[in-house]
Design a protein around this motif. Sequence first.
Motif, PDB file in Angstrom:
ATOM      1  N   VAL A  41       7.178  65.897   1.721  1.00  0.00           N
ATOM      2  CA  VAL A  41       7.263  64.581   2.354  1.00  0.00           C
ATOM      3  C   VAL A  41       8.530  63.884   1.875  1.00  0.00           C
ATOM      4  O   VAL A  41       8.778  63.791   0.666  1.00  0.00           O
ATOM      5  CB  VAL A  41       6.014  63.730   1.992  1.00  0.00           C
ATOM      6  CG1 VAL A  41       6.126  62.337   2.580  1.00  0.00           C
ATOM      7  CG2 VAL A  41       4.742  64.427   2.430  1.00  0.00           C
ATOM      8  N   ALA A  42       9.317  63.393   2.824  1.00  0.00           N
ATOM      9  CA  ALA A  42      10.557  62.689   2.489  1.00  0.00           C
ATOM     10  C   ALA A  42      10.240  61.390   1.761  1.00  0.00           C
ATOM     11  O   ALA A  42       9.365  60.637   2.158  1.00  0.00           O
ATOM     12  CB  ALA A  42      11.352  62.399   3.754  1.00  0.00           C
ATOM     13  N   LYS A  43      10.968  61.136   0.675  1.00  0.00           N
ATOM     14  CA  LYS A  43      10.774  59.925  -0.127  1.00  0.00           C
ATOM     15  C   LYS A  43      12.002  59.026  -0.144  1.00  0.00           C
ATOM     16  O   LYS A  43      12.001  58.000  -0.807  1.00  0.00           O
ATOM     17  CB  LYS A  43      10.397  60.300  -1.567  1.00  0.00           C
ATOM     18  CG  LYS A  43       9.034  60.937  -1.683  1.00  0.00           C
ATOM     19  CD  LYS A  43       7.983  59.926  -1.296  1.00  0.00           C
ATOM     20  CE  LYS A  43       6.595  60.434  -1.546  1.00  0.00           C
ATOM     21  NZ  LYS A  43       5.592  59.397  -1.330  1.00  0.00           N
ATOM     22  N   GLY A  44      13.043  59.418   0.551  1.00  0.00           N
ATOM     23  CA  GLY A  44      14.228  58.575   0.604  1.00  0.00           C
ATOM     24  C   GLY A  44      15.488  59.335   0.250  1.00  0.00           C
ATOM     25  O   GLY A  44      15.524  60.563   0.274  1.00  0.00           O
ATOM     26  N   GLU A  45      16.507  58.559  -0.072  1.00  0.00           N
ATOM     27  CA  GLU A  45      17.812  59.115  -0.383  1.00  0.00           C
ATOM     28  C   GLU A  45      18.272  58.625  -1.750  1.00  0.00           C
ATOM     29  O   GLU A  45      17.999  57.484  -2.118  1.00  0.00           O
ATOM     30  CB  GLU A  45      18.813  58.692   0.692  1.00  0.00           C
ATOM     31  CG  GLU A  45      20.166  59.323   0.538  1.00  0.00           C
ATOM     32  CD  GLU A  45      21.098  58.959   1.686  1.00  0.00           C
ATOM     33  OE1 GLU A  45      21.324  59.827   2.533  1.00  0.00           O
ATOM     34  OE2 GLU A  45      21.580  57.811   1.700  1.00  0.00           O
TER      35      GLU A  45
END
Length: 105
Positions: A41-45
């Motif tokens: 799951v993507a959590k940001g940059e």
Amino acid sequence: MRVLLLSVLIASTAACTWVPIESGGKTVRVLPNGPVAPGCVAKGEIVVSVKNKVAFYNRNPLRVQEELETLARNEAPSAGANAVQATGQPADGSQRFSAWQCPPR
């Protein structure tokens, strides 16, 4: 004498790693380029930067890249991530990473 001293200083900084891995960063995986594993799951940059030059001396690009990766790993836990993946190549001592929460391997 000054030239010799400056040469020794530059040679010693070329071998130094200025960014230590923190305890939270030790558990963060670095994902290879390409598709991310299912279930992540993507959590940001995360954007990190280090010095890529010392005075007129350009630091070893591999060393700079290692330090950028270490910084990204250190930042990942604060983003709720356990993995990072570079989104591009380092440029001028800076690099972007995507942060991911992936299931345990």
